[in-house]
Scaffold this motif. Structure first.
Motif, PDB file in Angstrom:
ATOM      1  N   VAL B 287       0.849  -1.200   0.000  1.00 27.49           N
ATOM      2  CA  VAL B 287       0.000   0.000   0.000  1.00 27.49           C
ATOM      3  C   VAL B 287       0.879   1.241   0.000  1.00 27.49           C
ATOM      4  O   VAL B 287       1.998   1.217   0.521  1.00 27.49           O
ATOM      5  N   THR B 288       0.365   2.285  -0.582  1.00 25.94           N
ATOM      6  CA  THR B 288       1.093   3.559  -0.629  1.00 25.94           C
ATOM      7  C   THR B 288       0.775   4.359   0.629  1.00 25.94           C
ATOM      8  O   THR B 288      -0.204   4.051   1.333  1.00 25.94           O
ATOM      9  N   PRO B 289       1.546   5.391   0.918  1.00 27.13           N
ATOM     10  CA  PRO B 289       1.152   6.302   1.990  1.00 27.13           C
ATOM     11  C   PRO B 289      -0.179   6.960   1.624  1.00 27.13           C
ATOM     12  O   PRO B 289      -0.556   7.023   0.444  1.00 27.13           O
ATOM     13  N   SER B 290      -0.883   7.463   2.599  1.00 30.14           N
ATOM     14  CA  SER B 290      -2.175   8.088   2.305  1.00 30.14           C
ATOM     15  C   SER B 290      -1.967   9.451   1.655  1.00 30.14           C
ATOM     16  O   SER B 290      -0.936  10.100   1.858  1.00 30.14           O
ATOM     17  N   ILE B 320      -8.484   2.946  -1.680  1.00 26.63           N
ATOM     18  CA  ILE B 320      -9.270   2.734  -0.453  1.00 26.63           C
ATOM     19  C   ILE B 320      -9.372   4.041   0.336  1.00 26.63           C
ATOM     20  O   ILE B 320      -8.356   4.692   0.600  1.00 26.63           O
ATOM     21  N   GLU B 322      -9.627   5.991   3.529  1.00 29.17           N
ATOM     22  CA  GLU B 322      -9.208   5.739   4.915  1.00 29.17           C
ATOM     23  C   GLU B 322     -10.355   5.913   5.902  1.00 29.17           C
ATOM     24  O   GLU B 322     -10.466   5.187   6.879  1.00 29.17           O
ATOM     25  N   TYR B 366      -5.591   5.747   0.313  1.00 30.36           N
ATOM     26  CA  TYR B 366      -4.319   5.110  -0.003  1.00 30.36           C
ATOM     27  C   TYR B 366      -4.561   4.098  -1.109  1.00 30.36           C
ATOM     28  O   TYR B 366      -5.704   3.680  -1.337  1.00 30.36           O
TER      29      TYR B 366
END
Lengths: 60, 452
Positions: B287-290, B320, B322, B366
């Motif tokens: 997953v990437t940072p938000s 997605i 958060e 994210y």
């Protein structure tokens, strides 16, 4: 006929402007609700319905 | 007492010097020649002593569609049918005939009706003579009052021959009379020029609906159905000029709005990252940072730039939220292949690609990314070595969308194009019958000469 064409043209122009302004795309993704927060820490625990089905079919 | 309210005078009767039959004269001294309805002899009625001008044996009789003596109203004036004649032209060996009716009102004079294949024209004397654009011109202009002159185009030149006569006429009519006739048109109007020796006669006509005529003369039954397209028949399809003007306006409006939409689009990079993927080396997803997706609902475009070389990769994405836990799943395959075969070198695909999804609400998100590719080109996974690819991922919020403008533009043009095709198709059919120079026309007497 002229009036009808003016209304028709106005509708088409308005329709195109609405789609353009809202950034419309035919693909809106597959929406899944209530995805657990744990996905953030464990990405492998989440599988979309399309994952691991893909097989390449292109190439000459 | 106005002319309209005055009673129409009654007809005068004479005996035909040929057959003794009664010949009614309704022209009140204005008729020069009259044809006996019984024996069809043409009589000179301009003098008290009636003389036979022409008589015929076994003449073929024709029946006028509007009987002689019938009265009807045209433009609010009552006219009576005095005479009927059939005229013919010969084009490329074929005889084409039409009928002409002489109408008379003692207070308003003569006017005429002509009928060809169910097409009717109301003909009246000219208030003024037309003028030509110059020598050899195929157009004449007619100015009436202070208005803009009307332009008439030459449609046909032919030698018209009188083949049948019945009733009264204000000129010295004979069967066999010939005149060079030129028909000009500005639908629904027409001008006809007839040249006989040194005499030139002009008349002006207006296309008349057969049903209206039947009502005006209170005739039984229905008029003959019009066949084909007549030279002064009004085009039933409206001019597409106004449709084109509207289309031009809205096409311009679309272009302006497209530029405006493009300028106003957010087109903002929400996330960027560079990654390496090794196939078969553990869990591929991450997953990437938000990041923040600004605004209300808008699109999101993920752009992929890879170093794929004769290979492919599939990227499974989940965007997605958060806060709400809503995920938007989508994917993109990137493939780039090239080679050489008997046809020469070839390439397929590209190692850069993008995918766009629409209707994504604003918020903190994210991206879960799961790349996938074959372990090796051999396909034998148990012996294959892991493969690496490097790729860059750009996530753009509010990408400009201009395709709807290009999509609707052809639909904007369909009505005027369709309208123009219909209108010009009608005109093309009309003018396909035109013979301005009279190349195919010749007089019956010349055709007889040719036969000799």
């Amino acid at each position: 006929m002229t009036k009808l064409h003016a209304i028709y043209s106005l509708f088409l122009t308005g329709f195109a402007t609405y789609l353009g302004y809202t950034g419309f795309s035919f693909n809106s993704g597959d929406e899944v609700r209530n995805v657990p927060r744990s996905v953030r820490d464990n990405p492998g625990s989440y599988r979309s319905i399309y994952s691991n089905y893909h097989r390449y079919s292109g190439g000459k | 007492m106005t002319p309209r309210s005055r009673p129409l005078p009654k007809a005068k009767a004479i005996s035909c010097p040929n057959c003794g039959g009664t010949v009614e004269l309704r022209g009140l001294g204005t008729s020069l020649h009259a044809a006996c309805v019984q024996c069809l002899s043409i009589l000179d009625v301009s003098h008290p002593s009636v003389k036979i001008v022409q008589n015929f044996e076994n003449a073929q009789r024709r029946t006028p569609k509007i009987p002689l003596g019938t009265r009807g109203k045209l433009k609010g004036k009552t006219y009576e049918v005095l005479g009927f004649q059939t005229r013919a032209i010969y084009v490329e060996g074929t005889e084409y005939t039409w009928d002409e009716y002489t109408l008379f009102n003692p207070y308003h004079g003569f006017r005429y009706l002509s009928e060809y294949a169910g097409h009717w024209t109301d003909i009246e004397p000219m208030p003024s003579l037309p003028y030509s654009s110059g020598a050899g011109s195929t157009e004449v202009h007619l100015r009436e009052g202070s208005g803009t002159p009307l332009t008439f185009k030459l449609f046909q030149t032919a030698v018209a021959r009188t083949v049948f006569v019945m009733g009264e006429f204000p000129w010295r009519v004979h069967v066999g009379d010939e005149a060079t006739a030129r028909d000009y048109t500005a639908p629904p109007l027409s001008l006809s020029e007839e040249v006989t020796g040194n005499e030139v006669t002009w008349s002006r006509g207006r296309y008349l609906d057969g049903k209206q005529l039947w009502q005006a003369f209170q005739l039984k039954g229905s008029p003959p159905a019009p066949q084909g397209i007549y030279f002064n028949e009004p085009n039933p399809y409206a001019s597409p000029k106004s449709l084109w003007a509207i289309t031009a306006f809205f096409t311009l409006a679309l272009i302006v709005l497209m530029i405006f939409t493009w300028i106003m689009s957010r087109n903002e990079r929400a996330y960027h990252g560079s990654f390496t993927f090794a196939s078969g080396a553990g869990e591929p997803s991450f997953v990437t940072p938000s990041f923040e997706l600004k605004g209300k609902e808008d699109n999101v475009q993920v752009e992929l730039k890879t170093d794929l070389n004769n290979d492919w990769a599939y990227f499974d994405f989940a965007l997605i939220n958060e806060d709400t836990g809503v995920a938007y799943n989508f994917g993109k395959e990137v493939s780039y292949h090239y080679g050489r075969d008997s046809d020469g070198s070839w390439t397929e695909g590209d190692n850069s690609d993008s995918v766009r999804i629409g209707g994504i609400p604003g918020g903190r998100y994210y991206l879960r990314v799961e790349p996938e590719m074959e372990r090796s080109a051999s396909g034998l996974s148990q012996y294959a070595l892991p493969k690496n690819i490097h790729y860059e991922l750009n996530l753009i919020r509010g990408k400009a969308v201009v395709w709807p403008f290009f999509l609707v533009m052809p639909f904007l043009w369909i009505p005027p194009i369709f309208s123009s095709i219909r209108r010009f198709g009608f005109e093309a059919k009309r003018w396909a019958e035109s013979d301005p120079a009279g190349a195919g026309a010749y007089s019956s007497s010349s055709s007889e000469d040719d036969d000799d």
